[in-house]
Scaffold this motif. Sequence first.
Motif, PDB file in Angstrom:
ATOM      1  N   ASP A   1       1.773   0.273   7.001  1.00 51.40           N
ATOM      2  CA  ASP A   1       3.259  -0.350   7.156  1.00 51.40           C
ATOM      3  C   ASP A   1       4.259  -0.022   5.885  1.00 51.40           C
ATOM      4  O   ASP A   1       3.422   0.389   4.932  1.00 51.40           O
TER       5      ASP A   1
ATOM      6  N   SER B   1       0.820  -1.007   0.015  1.00 55.24           N
ATOM      7  CA  SER B   1      -0.012   0.067  -0.075  1.00 55.24           C
ATOM      8  C   SER B   1       0.823   1.149   0.009  1.00 55.24           C
ATOM      9  O   SER B   1       0.426   2.037  -0.536  1.00 55.24           O
TER      10      SER B   1
ATOM     11  N   ASP C   1       5.964  -2.000   3.238  1.00 50.51           N
ATOM     12  CA  ASP C   1       6.618  -3.272   2.736  1.00 50.51           C
ATOM     13  C   ASP C   1       7.661  -3.067   1.933  1.00 50.51           C
ATOM     14  O   ASP C   1       7.712  -2.157   0.932  1.00 50.51           O
TER      15      ASP C   1
HETATM   16 MG    MG Z   1       1.352  -3.247   3.695  1.00 49.63          MG
END
Ligand code: MG
Length: 552
Positions: free
Chosen positions: A222, A211, A224
Amino acid sequence: RRLIPPSQPCRAAGGTVATRPEAAKGVQRPDLQVVRKSFHALQEERRERAERSVLISCSPKVSEKKLLKFLSQHGNVSNCFFYQSYGVYAVVEFASKNSIVGLHESTSLPSMHHEVSVPFKSRLLTLKTNGSADQSGGSNSVEFHPQVAMPINELLQQLSAEESVDQQLSRLTSALQLTEENVSLRFLVCSLVKDVAAAFFPKCTVHPFGSSVNGFGKLGCDLDMFLDLDAASGNPKRKPSGFYLEYQMKREASERAVTQSVLSVVAESVEQFSPGCVGIQKILNARCPLVRFSHQPSGFQCDLTANNRVAMKSSELLYVFSSVDERVRGLVLAVRYWARVHGVTSSVAGAWISNFSLTALILFFLQTRGPPILPTVDQLRDLADQSDQCCVEGNDCTIVSDLSRIRLQTNTESLERLLQEFFEFYAAFPFNHMSINLRKGKEQNKPESTPLHIQNPFEATLNVSKNVNAAQLDRFVALCRESAWFLQQEAGSKPATVPTGGSAQAWGLAALFLPSLAQAAGVKGRRKKKREPASERVKSLLQSISTSHSSQ
Ligand code: MG
Ligand code: GTP
């Protein structure tokens, strides 16, 4: 940003002749007028900008003018912004990477009394003052760019002050979506981690995925990261003739074992050398091995993976979908927020629907509208040209990169209507025998008996939502039913009278986020886990330290 030249009819992959959608009456679709950059072009541009950026911890009263004047001795600064996390930080982007070399040469090692510093010179720096110098800008304080979403109470207040559900949806999108600054910070943190891994693999890159880059990120999500060693380990293009040299290398039993050992070493190095990275956890036995840590100066929770090329491609697919029509991001952010507040999704993995699966459900719904708001994955593949061809581990992951080729018939549905229809669609979806197929944009018979089946668009034999149990699916369906009903009722329109006392009564979208909705749907709240993951504990510990500092 460049305007699209006048439209020409084009052949859609489904066989029908489609025309380029014009701005529909009553529907805000300015994005359709703009040629969005391809995923790779955008990633590369941001990655390169991050390479010539530094992160500087400053005094809370720092003067932007003084800081820029000081830094300009090393070269032109092309961009700079400030934010407040556990302290005040400046993200400074130089016009040239060479400036960083000069900056490093003039940067001192910290003087310590009882400890000794680990001499790893990163691009995370501290602005210090000497003698009579003063960082402060007097009354000209700097503007801080928010890096986390506003608290829910404040958001509900803002939503309730809007006049229509459509306006609420648009307010929600602007309050939650990632800002340009936040995305730059994400790329910078990846670039800092890359510097550590580059000690072993000099040509490696670390790309954000998920995202952070797929268009559906929410402030505070978060980070990634994908450690890409391919550039570092690639073979020379030309086949050698006659003599040639080959590297001697250690061997492992499998690709997975190599990934695990690489991640393990990078995790150790991040832990030992990289300032600001705390709470490192090696989760190497997971289906997708990863290293989790908190990057304290940015406040990001980071998940570092390697050899995860399909996930990178999924991020590109979602980016393409989010770029096709601006209603897509609005709907995804609203439904994701709704799902999170009602415990349909969670920040920890479990038998509930993941954000990735939920997003797939929303995208599928948009593919089934009449006319469709999103193309199918097969259509995206058919629009691709030779340079887009992509095969990962035997799976065809080809999709078009030139977004201006994606042309659909006009659909004029409002975002409010789409939200309502989304809830109705899944309140009545035959989950017991049908599966979601984004490649075809059609439901199909379930190939297996799991409660929820969403075919992975790039690995057709895999079910993205294999983890979801029947209770969690029922919970989702019950909440969809209740939400659809709620939006149909009077409660969906703004109350005529606003109570005195300043705060508007929650209505429309705001009321959809209240716990009373879940109670009305007859679903129980999920019990909180007794113990949070270590990274969360570190986060709250840092938070409490920062709060106690700022209150001193
Ligand atoms: Mg994520
Ligand atoms: P956030 O909840 O905002 O972090 O959304 P996200 O899309 O980043 O999800 P997450 O961090 O859980 O996963 C990161 C990326 O990994 C996703 O965007 C997908 O590309 C991929 N991914 C996550 N879960 C799955 C899954 O179950 N199957 C597959 N194929 N890919 C997944």
